[in-house]
Motif scaffolding. Structure first.
Motif, mmCIF file in Angstrom:
data_model
loop_
_atom_site.group_PDB
_atom_site.id
_atom_site.type_symbol
_atom_site.label_atom_id
_atom_site.label_comp_id
_atom_site.label_asym_id
_atom_site.label_seq_id
_atom_site.Cartn_x
_atom_site.Cartn_y
_atom_site.Cartn_z
ATOM 1 N N ILE A 59 0.829 -1.222 0.000
ATOM 2 C CA ILE A 59 0.000 0.000 0.000
ATOM 3 C C ILE A 59 0.859 1.266 0.000
ATOM 4 N N LYS A 60 2.004 1.215 0.662
ATOM 5 C CA LYS A 60 2.827 2.433 0.810
ATOM 6 C C LYS A 60 3.067 3.177 -0.521
ATOM 7 N N PRO A 61 3.536 2.496 -1.593
ATOM 8 C CA PRO A 61 3.792 3.255 -2.830
ATOM 9 C C PRO A 61 2.550 3.890 -3.450
ATOM 10 N N VAL A 62 1.365 3.344 -3.156
ATOM 11 C CA VAL A 62 0.145 3.968 -3.709
ATOM 12 C C VAL A 62 -0.464 4.940 -2.695
ATOM 13 N N ALA A 63 0.287 5.205 -1.627
ATOM 14 C CA ALA A 63 -0.148 6.188 -0.621
ATOM 15 C C ALA A 63 0.978 7.212 -0.430
ATOM 16 N N TRP A 64 1.419 7.721 -1.547
ATOM 17 C CA TRP A 64 2.424 8.785 -1.583
ATOM 18 C C TRP A 64 3.694 8.428 -0.804
ATOM 19 N N ASN A 65 3.960 7.136 -0.683
ATOM 20 C CA ASN A 65 5.155 6.669 0.050
ATOM 21 C C ASN A 65 5.231 7.195 1.476
ATOM 22 N N GLN A 66 4.094 7.424 2.086
ATOM 23 C CA GLN A 66 4.091 7.955 3.454
ATOM 24 C C GLN A 66 4.565 6.850 4.417
ATOM 25 N N SER A 67 5.583 7.181 5.196
ATOM 26 C CA SER A 67 6.253 6.164 6.015
ATOM 27 C C SER A 67 5.346 5.572 7.092
ATOM 28 N N ASP A 159 -4.158 6.397 -3.517
ATOM 29 C CA ASP A 159 -4.919 6.090 -4.725
ATOM 30 C C ASP A 159 -5.971 5.035 -4.360
ATOM 31 N N PRO A 160 -7.222 5.447 -4.204
ATOM 32 C CA PRO A 160 -8.233 4.502 -3.726
ATOM 33 C C PRO A 160 -8.397 3.277 -4.636
ATOM 34 N N ALA A 161 -8.328 3.497 -5.950
ATOM 35 C CA ALA A 161 -8.517 2.355 -6.874
ATOM 36 C C ALA A 161 -7.413 1.319 -6.648
ATOM 37 N N ALA A 162 -6.186 1.797 -6.415
ATOM 38 C CA ALA A 162 -5.063 0.874 -6.203
ATOM 39 C C ALA A 162 -5.219 0.118 -4.881
ATOM 40 N N LEU A 180 -6.279 5.061 8.169
ATOM 41 C CA LEU A 180 -5.878 5.530 9.497
ATOM 42 C C LEU A 180 -4.800 4.611 10.087
ATOM 43 N N PRO A 181 -3.525 4.951 9.830
ATOM 44 C CA PRO A 181 -2.450 4.201 10.501
ATOM 45 C C PRO A 181 -2.473 4.522 11.993
ATOM 46 N N ILE A 182 -2.359 3.484 12.805
ATOM 47 C CA ILE A 182 -2.358 3.656 14.259
ATOM 48 C C ILE A 182 -1.045 3.127 14.804
ATOM 49 N N GLY A 183 -0.410 3.897 15.660
ATOM 50 C CA GLY A 183 0.886 3.466 16.200
ATOM 51 C C GLY A 183 1.404 4.479 17.195
ATOM 52 N N TYR A 184 2.723 4.578 17.236
ATOM 53 C CA TYR A 184 3.342 5.525 18.175
ATOM 54 C C TYR A 184 4.283 6.458 17.429
#
Ligand SMILES: Cc1cc2nc3c(=O)[nH]c(=O)nc-3n(C[C@H](O)[C@H](O)[C@H](O)COP(=O)(O)O)c2cc1C
Length: 210
Positions: A59-67, A159-162, A180-184
């Motif tokens: 999913i990361k590459p289709v989500a603007w590479n957000q870490s 990218d929702p389709a991806a 919604l990533p959940i973490g610390y």
């Protein structure tokens, strides 16, 4: 801490440290989402909880590479119904009757009203309405995460389709709405952590009509 203190503590973390959030906290966050109010009580969405690291990596590459997508503990995907159908509407009305143990004429008339209005509408319009309901649950999850002292980064930058393709959502009649990533938080690597929260002043937000 008061709720407002916790809401001031929370922010959209840009870096997370990969530490696992205890399952009981995740369960309470999901329960808050489940308890969210929705239009006509239809809850027209599902929540996919991704713990699997390989899926997060996809999913990361289709989500603007957000870490935070890969460095979070649990990645929640709020997926809305692709449209309203007769079966979906009936499911929630039947569930209400089952749980409450009685049928009510007013409620049954309301069911018919929705059945006569929603399924015939354009699927895109229905999805947009369903996605709005998903956002209410998403917001409650954000507040619940803050209450638990857990970070949660709202994410529309994908990218929702991806994402739908990776998770096979369209086959299930669902479309991803928001993540919604959940973490610390990883405070030492997050440029945002110490910046003052910016919100417009109350007078620019609220108009009181006496
Ligand atoms: C629906 C929604 C989508 C957002 N998408 C992103 C995103 O893709 N990436 C990101 O870093 N922040 C994202 N944000 C975070 C906002 O930029 C952030 O909530 C806003 O600037 C207020 O800051 P705060 O949450 O840190 O208080 C999103 C927020 C919301 C509510």
């Amino acid at each position: 801490m008061e709720l407002i203190d916790k809401l001031n503590w929370r922010y959209a973390a840009k870096a997370m440290n990969g530490k696992k959030v205890p399952e009981e906290k995740i369960e309470r966050i999901l329960e808050a989402a489940r308890l969210a109010p929705t239009s006509s009580g239809l809850q027209p969405f599902e929540i996919i909880v991704i713990k699997n690291q390989e899926i997060k990596e996809q999913i990361k590459p289709v989500a603007w590479n957000q870490s935070v997508i890969t460095d979070c503990s649990h990645l929640l995907v709020f997926a809305a119904w692709d449209t309203y159908t007769v079966d979906r509407i009936n499911y929630m009305f039947d569930l209400t009757n089952d749980i409450r143990g009685f049928k009510n004429e007013g409620w049954e008339n309301y069911r018919q009203m929705l059945l006569n209005a929603y399924p015939q509408k354009d699927a895109e319009e229905n999805f947009n309405h369903a996605a709005k309901q998903a956002y209410i649950a998403f917001s409650q999850a954000i507040v619940a995460a803050a209450f638990e002292g857990v970070d949660a980064t709202p994410i529309e930058g994908f990218d929702p389709a991806a994402v739908d393709k990776i998770l096979g959502l369209r086959e299930k009649g669902l479309r991803s709405a928001v993540l919604l990533p959940i973490g610390y938080r990883k405070a030492d690597e997050d440029w945002l952590v110490d910046l003052v929260k910016v919100r417009k002043p109350m007078e620019d937000l609220v108009t009181v009509i006496e």
